[in-house]
Enzyme design. Sequence first.
Site, PDB file in Angstrom:
ATOM      1  N   HIS A   1       0.860  -1.180   0.000  1.00  0.00           N
ATOM      2  CA  HIS A   1       0.000   0.000   0.000  1.00  0.00           C
ATOM      3  C   HIS A   1       0.899   1.234   0.000  1.00  0.00           C
ATOM      4  O   HIS A   1       1.542   1.542   0.993  1.00  0.00           O
ATOM      5  CB  HIS A   1      -0.905  -0.011   1.235  1.00  0.00           C
TER       6      HIS A   1
ATOM      7  N   GLY B   1      -6.560   4.631  -6.687  1.00  0.00           N
ATOM      8  CA  GLY B   1      -7.619   5.622  -6.609  1.00  0.00           C
ATOM      9  C   GLY B   1      -7.459   6.584  -5.450  1.00  0.00           C
ATOM     10  O   GLY B   1      -6.475   6.550  -4.702  1.00  0.00           O
TER      11      GLY B   1
ATOM     12  N   LEU C   1      -2.816   9.561  -4.091  1.00  0.00           N
ATOM     13  CA  LEU C   1      -3.252   8.373  -4.810  1.00  0.00           C
ATOM     14  C   LEU C   1      -2.903   7.148  -3.981  1.00  0.00           C
ATOM     15  O   LEU C   1      -1.749   6.944  -3.618  1.00  0.00           O
ATOM     16  CB  LEU C   1      -2.535   8.286  -6.170  1.00  0.00           C
ATOM     17  N   HIS C   2      -3.910   6.329  -3.685  1.00  0.00           N
ATOM     18  CA  HIS C   2      -3.689   5.047  -3.010  1.00  0.00           C
ATOM     19  C   HIS C   2      -3.344   4.025  -4.087  1.00  0.00           C
ATOM     20  O   HIS C   2      -4.076   3.874  -5.065  1.00  0.00           O
ATOM     21  CB  HIS C   2      -4.944   4.589  -2.261  1.00  0.00           C
ATOM     22  N   CYS C   3      -2.229   3.339  -3.888  1.00  0.00           N
ATOM     23  CA  CYS C   3      -1.764   2.307  -4.809  1.00  0.00           C
ATOM     24  C   CYS C   3      -1.720   1.011  -4.012  1.00  0.00           C
ATOM     25  O   CYS C   3      -0.902   0.881  -3.088  1.00  0.00           O
ATOM     26  CB  CYS C   3      -0.371   2.650  -5.331  1.00  0.00           C
TER      27      CYS C   3
END
Length: 146
Positions: free
Chosen positions: A45, A94, A108-110
Amino acid sequence: MAGVSSSSSSACIFCQIARPSTTTLLHSDEKVVAFPDIKPAAFRHYLVIPVEHISTVKDLQKREEDFALVSHMLNVGQSLLHRDSPQSKQYKFGFHQPPLNSVNHLHLHCLALPFTPRWKRIKYWPLGPLGGFIEAEKLLERIKPL
């Protein structure tokens, strides 16, 4: 670029991370920095943030510079997860939308799935008109210049 307030950026934890510091960064360039989320919700994350303070997705407009920034954020996140988690079969990219964003600095969360623990996936569901989580590709469609 989206509006910047110097008072909000001086108190913003993500603005402090984006400046040269002792924070361990996974990626750094003139536009964005990336680092691991301190409360990971998935196997991997990461967060990708703009160096410039932009509060939320609501501050982005149908402008070439905003579209280019979000595209760059997504490219950086995808590269990092593919490098660090090639065995993952599913990725999610997102943004949380107000009022459900935890930090007022665009991020941005990856995520390289699975979610850990599984219940954390609830935080990454779209909630229609209530906001919730918007996938990066949907945000790019929304802000694509005409």
